[in-house]
Scaffold this motif. Sequence first.
Motif, PDB file in Angstrom:
ATOM      1  N   PHE A   1       0.829  -1.203   0.000  1.00  0.00           N
ATOM      2  CA  PHE A   1       0.000   0.000   0.000  1.00  0.00           C
ATOM      3  C   PHE A   1       0.864   1.254   0.000  1.00  0.00           C
ATOM      4  CE2 PHE A   1      -2.552   3.373   1.822  1.00  0.00           C
ATOM      5  CZ  PHE A   1      -3.738   3.239   1.110  1.00  0.00           C
ATOM      6  N   ALA A   2       1.966   1.236   0.760  1.00  0.00           N
ATOM      7  CA  ALA A   2       2.859   2.396   0.775  1.00  0.00           C
ATOM      8  C   ALA A   2       3.402   2.683  -0.619  1.00  0.00           C
ATOM      9  CB  ALA A   2       4.000   2.162   1.757  1.00  0.00           C
ATOM     10  N   LEU A   3       3.824   1.630  -1.320  1.00  0.00           N
ATOM     11  CA  LEU A   3       4.369   1.815  -2.665  1.00  0.00           C
ATOM     12  C   LEU A   3       3.292   2.218  -3.669  1.00  0.00           C
ATOM     13  CD1 LEU A   3       6.865  -1.193  -2.791  1.00  0.00           C
ATOM     14  CD2 LEU A   3       7.369   1.220  -2.352  1.00  0.00           C
ATOM     15  N   SER A   4       2.042   1.834  -3.406  1.00  0.00           N
ATOM     16  CA  SER A   4       0.971   2.198  -4.333  1.00  0.00           C
ATOM     17  C   SER A   4       0.752   3.701  -4.380  1.00  0.00           C
ATOM     18  CB  SER A   4      -0.335   1.502  -3.931  1.00  0.00           C
ATOM     19  OG  SER A   4      -0.850   2.042  -2.716  1.00  0.00           O
ATOM     20  N   GLY A   5       1.207   4.414  -3.334  1.00  0.00           N
ATOM     21  CA  GLY A   5       1.091   5.857  -3.355  1.00  0.00           C
ATOM     22  C   GLY A   5       1.861   6.500  -4.490  1.00  0.00           C
ATOM     23  N   LEU A   6       2.908   5.807  -4.965  1.00  0.00           N
ATOM     24  CA  LEU A   6       3.696   6.347  -6.072  1.00  0.00           C
ATOM     25  C   LEU A   6       2.874   6.447  -7.359  1.00  0.00           C
ATOM     26  CD1 LEU A   6       7.015   4.367  -5.457  1.00  0.00           C
ATOM     27  CD2 LEU A   6       6.509   6.738  -4.833  1.00  0.00           C
ATOM     28  N   ILE A   7       1.866   5.588  -7.492  1.00  0.00           N
ATOM     29  CA  ILE A   7       1.018   5.617  -8.687  1.00  0.00           C
ATOM     30  C   ILE A   7       0.299   6.958  -8.796  1.00  0.00           C
ATOM     31  CG2 ILE A   7      -0.960   4.522  -9.820  1.00  0.00           C
ATOM     32  CD1 ILE A   7      -0.165   1.919  -8.422  1.00  0.00           C
ATOM     33  N   LEU A   8      -0.072   7.526  -7.657  1.00  0.00           N
ATOM     34  CA  LEU A   8      -0.747   8.824  -7.648  1.00  0.00           C
ATOM     35  C   LEU A   8       0.236   9.990  -7.605  1.00  0.00           C
ATOM     36  CD1 LEU A   8      -3.617   8.067  -5.105  1.00  0.00           C
ATOM     37  CD2 LEU A   8      -3.754   8.068  -7.590  1.00  0.00           C
ATOM     38  N   TYR A   9       1.404   9.765  -6.999  1.00  0.00           N
ATOM     39  CA  TYR A   9       2.327  10.879  -6.771  1.00  0.00           C
ATOM     40  C   TYR A   9       2.835  11.497  -8.072  1.00  0.00           C
ATOM     41  CZ  TYR A   9       6.467  13.475  -5.333  1.00  0.00           C
ATOM     42  OH  TYR A   9       7.404  14.463  -5.155  1.00  0.00           O
TER      43      TYR A   9
END
Length: 499
Positions: A456-464
């Motif tokens: 989930f933490a890494l999934s934030g990169l998809i939006l960043y």
Amino acid sequence: MGCPSITGHGAGHTLDGMPVHHRARDKIYHSIMLLSLRLLQQVGLFSGICLIVGSMIGSGIFMSPRAVLEHTGAVGPCLSVWAAGGILSTLGALCYAELGTMIRQSGAEYSYLLEAFGPLTAYLFSWMSIVVLRPASAAVSALTIGEYAAAPFYQGCSPPVLVVKSLSAVSILLILLVNCQSVKLVSYVQNFFTVAKLSIIFVFTVAGIVLLAQGHTQNLTNAFEGASLLPGNLGLAFYSSLWAYDGWNQLNCITEELKDPSRNLPLAIFIGIPLVSVCYILVNIAYLTVMTPTEILQSPAVAVTFGDRVLYPFSWIVPLFVVLSSFGAANGYGLTGGRLTYRAGREGHMVKILSFISLKHHTPSPGVIFNGILSMFYILPADIDSLINYCSFAQWAFYGLTASALIVMRFTRKDMKRPFRVPLVIPAVLILMCGYLVLAPILEKPQWEYFYCIAFALSGLILYFPFVRCKLSCLKKVMRPLTIHLQLLMEVAPAEAAE
């Protein structure tokens, strides 16, 4: 993620280029012109101490003793873990005292990571904390409220899940309403619940001292017999105890609203955390004067069992005070979670409406409401232990990263004023302990919660990258009219409008 602003004053002017009903427009415009639209410094030393103590003493001390004893296997290691948890929390709080007096902005870890490592690291923290960690922590406290509030009406059986979750949702709504009204009201509520929970802690402690004086020490003999000291088990035991200690960093989240932070932030930490640590150790000893380790492991609610045996016929006060204690902790998460969201929105890491402030109450009401809605979703899962492991794993990873930010800024930000300094050995020890807490349970007993957390933490990169770094114009076109309508509906505006 454009920031709507109010322009013009006469008839026919617009809000961010869009026609707006003149009465609604003028109401917001006049309010901004007449008020200094910023978070106000209304939290004094006593309220700061109550925020720390009230956030730390929640449901953990009434529920975690069983889990700590289960993972350590004996009384001696169990009490040692509780003492070590207090020491570790104190080390972390000392690091945060230096950071908070150096960087006087709300958001705690977010502001420090932003200054030390830049926007990407700060964004990933805000992504995890705002979307998962803080609402999940509030949900755990809310679920405890629901369970203990419903218990007296379903004696002899477990309360229906629907009833527990409904009561949990009601408690979140109450906290949301209080936090949207005013910081002073939140402080009064927090002070009241802190005094209430310290009262029951005092009752438990006195009862334990009396029983010890009467010779009830048999459960404290051979304290290390049968101990399980595997690294993974110790890590999980620390998770359970540190969950009870969690909240020591809450005051840093509202630095902008704290009076004289250079003095009151360190002083509140020095008073609050040792007080909680002593209370926790004494309460655990009190439990052991009444119940054997086996009885503690078999008890679904250690505090209630203790009350039934020691406080009868007044044992009914224990569930009541557990509810009050959990409500105070959840109220603390509601207060600080809204400030973190507000701070991230100001930097463009969340949608801009979340960084707006209520014109009437001077509270970050959009951020508070957003956190309350997310907390509602987290009361749906029924497994509290999974939520605790999920939260603790990520929290201590970020605590270690924040401690490293302190060391980094000693060399990269030498010119910054530091009213309070700690020896570098303290953040170094904290980093090592955080590394142990993060890695030991994964290596010893891998669980899906840890991998979900990392994913989930890494999934934030998809939006960043598309929405934060590149600021796609399509998002602005969608968010601009939505932001304007929400701004008018909630009567909020950006704090920058007053500057």
